[in-house]
Design a protein around this motif. Structure first.
Motif, PDB file in Angstrom:
ATOM      1  N   TYR A 163      77.545 -20.407  44.128  1.00 15.74           N
ATOM      2  CA  TYR A 163      78.260 -21.678  44.085  1.00 15.74           C
ATOM      3  C   TYR A 163      79.501 -21.588  44.978  1.00 15.74           C
ATOM      4  O   TYR A 163      80.262 -20.620  44.892  1.00 15.74           O
ATOM      5  CB  TYR A 163      78.684 -22.014  42.653  1.00 15.74           C
ATOM      6  N   LYS A 222      75.636 -25.525  45.653  1.00 18.95           N
ATOM      7  CA  LYS A 222      74.957 -24.269  45.346  1.00 18.95           C
ATOM      8  C   LYS A 222      73.999 -23.901  46.474  1.00 18.95           C
ATOM      9  O   LYS A 222      73.174 -24.706  46.888  1.00 18.95           O
ATOM     10  CB  LYS A 222      74.182 -24.383  44.027  1.00 18.95           C
ATOM     11  N   TYR A 247      80.368 -19.574  36.812  1.00 15.02           N
ATOM     12  CA  TYR A 247      80.291 -21.014  37.028  1.00 15.02           C
ATOM     13  C   TYR A 247      79.951 -21.748  35.737  1.00 15.02           C
ATOM     14  O   TYR A 247      80.523 -22.791  35.422  1.00 15.02           O
ATOM     15  CB  TYR A 247      79.247 -21.357  38.096  1.00 15.02           C
ATOM     16  N   ASP A 269      79.773 -16.865  40.703  1.00 17.24           N
ATOM     17  CA  ASP A 269      78.396 -16.440  40.405  1.00 17.24           C
ATOM     18  C   ASP A 269      77.879 -17.318  39.269  1.00 17.24           C
ATOM     19  O   ASP A 269      78.591 -18.170  38.730  1.00 17.24           O
ATOM     20  CB  ASP A 269      78.329 -14.948  40.072  1.00 17.24           C
ATOM     21  N   GLU A 270      76.611 -17.119  38.884  1.00 12.11           N
ATOM     22  CA  GLU A 270      76.000 -17.979  37.870  1.00 12.11           C
ATOM     23  C   GLU A 270      76.785 -17.953  36.557  1.00 12.11           C
ATOM     24  O   GLU A 270      77.058 -18.990  35.956  1.00 12.11           O
ATOM     25  CB  GLU A 270      74.551 -17.534  37.612  1.00 12.11           C
TER      26      GLU A 270
END
Length: 446
Positions: free
Chosen positions: A180, A284, A245, A241-242
């Motif tokens: 992201y 993203k 976020y 990062d995932e």
């Protein structure tokens, strides 16, 4: 001299700590106290508060992310949290949001006073030290710049319509891990002396100073990559990062807006350089990475239409569905419709309906009308001449005056009707607005 606000419903603790602070050798002018979050926000709006010391359990404070509201009202304010939540997650979230210290109740007085001294020293010395630095003293700046090769690669990668590499290693080598991303673009005017342009060396140091301040602001709080263009611009790539976020993802845009305001204020106040901030949406994937630059650049262009506003978020703008290179094209297309006046009309109607709601905040108003608080405040001021919260207070005071004139309601009942939890706080606002207290006003009408 410093002003401190203590936000806590523990009046005994405030009564204990206030005299200790006043006699601590610090140059304290006044200590204010509030027992609810909305009351605390009023103090921050109305007084020049340097330090907020706040509990997390006060009425109206729904989690530590609400601290963003404080920073939006006064970006330079410092915050110390005192809490019964002795967890790493709370402390980590507090530091991420710019809180200077996180202390656990019951307070140990000596460490508490040390923390206050350290924070106020930061207010007085750390930032202004930048202000007095002469450009020729380049050794004051210790930030490491990118290599020439990486500088070129970053500018090429984020150029509009640039070739997007498929190899993950290209991004990794530049510190870009994502997935992201958002871009904050800082565009500033070069300083001149007696209309004489800066030398190449001066320009180099000026670029360096802006980058240094930007990097210092996000240090240890954001995962970012900062690089300059060959013009008077600095780009900051914010990345998540995932996991990071998804933790509070709905607050990310608000945090970017707050950071943009902080950047503008610090560059303006400490480097004395006029500047404008453009903020992209969060996208993203590496394949959309050069769209960040396009969006941030378009956001910047709105400064030509609104020259007294300096922080623009792309997602707040009204764009045509197809590609647009200039904001004037959007304005021409929508002549007679003016979406900005429509937003302000909707906001006024909402405030006129809900001003008596306890705990009402600018964030509530902005969320209901689908714009950022920062941009809404600007639009409202430009179109009505009122600061948004001044308008709320105006409606509350006019209604309270009518209630005092036309009914036999007691002071606490009037305060409750117009949205104040505390009758004492209501009386302070009323006296500041009309020059006399509610009881004095009532006596004059008798």
């Amino acid at each position: 001299m410093y002003n401190i606000l203590m936000l806590d419903d523990d009046q005994e603790m405030i009564a204990t700590i206030s005299p200790l602070l006043l006699h601590s050798g610090l140059n304290i002018q006044h200590i204010f106290s509030a027992t609810t979050f909305s009351q605390g926000l009023d103090y921050i709006r109305e007084y020049d508060i340097d330090l907020l010391i706040t509990d997390l359990e006060v009425e109206g404070l729904n989690g530590i992310d609400d601290m963003q509201q404080v920073k939006l009202i006064k970006p330079s304010i410092e915050i110390i949290v005192v809490s019964t939540h002795n967890t790493f997650e709370y402390a980590q979230a507090a530091i991420r949001l710019g809180v200077k210290n996180y202390l656990i109740k019951p307070l140990e007085l000596e460490p508490f006073l040390d923390s206050v001294r350290e924070v106020l020293l930061h207010v007085n010395i750390a930032r202004p030290a930048i202000e007095h630095t002469h450009w020729a003293q380049g050794n004051h700046f210790q930030m490491q710049r990118h290599t020439i090769q990486n500088h070129i690669k970053l500018n090429q990668l984020f150029a509009p319509h640039a070739y997007i590499p498929q190899e993950e290693s290209v991004y990794q080598s530049l510190g870009l891990h994502g997935p992201y991303y958002a871009m904050i673009k800082i565009q500033y005017q070069p300083l001149t002396s007696n209309q004489v342009a800066l030398t190449v060396a001066d320009h180099y140091l000026l670029n360096y100073a802006v980058m240094n301040l930007a990097v210092e602001l996000v240090h240890n709080q954001w995962n970012s990559v900062t690089f300059e263009t060959d013009e008077c611009e600095v780009n900051m790539i914010m990345q998540w990062d995932e996991t990071s976020y998804l933790q509070g993802w709905h607050h990310k845009i608000r945090q970017l807006n707050q950071l943009g305001q902080l950047l503008h204020n610090h560059i303006n106040n400490y480097l004395h350089i006029p500047n404008v901030i453009g903020i992209s949406q969060i996208l993203k994937g590496n394949e959309f990475i050069n769209q960040l630059n396009i969006q941030a650049h378009r956001a910047l262009m709105w400064h030509t239409q609104y020259p007294d506003h300096h922080v623009f978020y792309y997602g707040d703008m009204y764009w045509k569905k197809h590609e647009v290179s200039e904001p004037t094209a959007v304005i021409e297309e929508n002549k007679g419709k003016n979406p900005y006046n429509l937003i302000v009309s909707q906001v006024k109607a909402y405030i006129e309906k809900c001003y008596g709601q306890k705990g009402l905040t600018i964030h509530d108003v902005a969320k209901k009308n689908h714009v950022s608080p920062n941009y809404l405040s600007y639009l409202f001021k430009k179109n009505t001449g009122f600061n948004l919260w001044e308008y709320v207070i105006k409606l509350r005071m006019e209604e309270s005056r009518n209630l005092l004139l036309e009914t036999d309601l007691r002071r606490y009942e009037v305060a409750e009707r117009v949205g104040y939890e505390s009758p004492e706080h209501f009386s302070k606002i009323f006296k500041r607005y009309y020059g006399i207290s509610p009881s004095e006003f009532k006596q004059l009408q008798a």
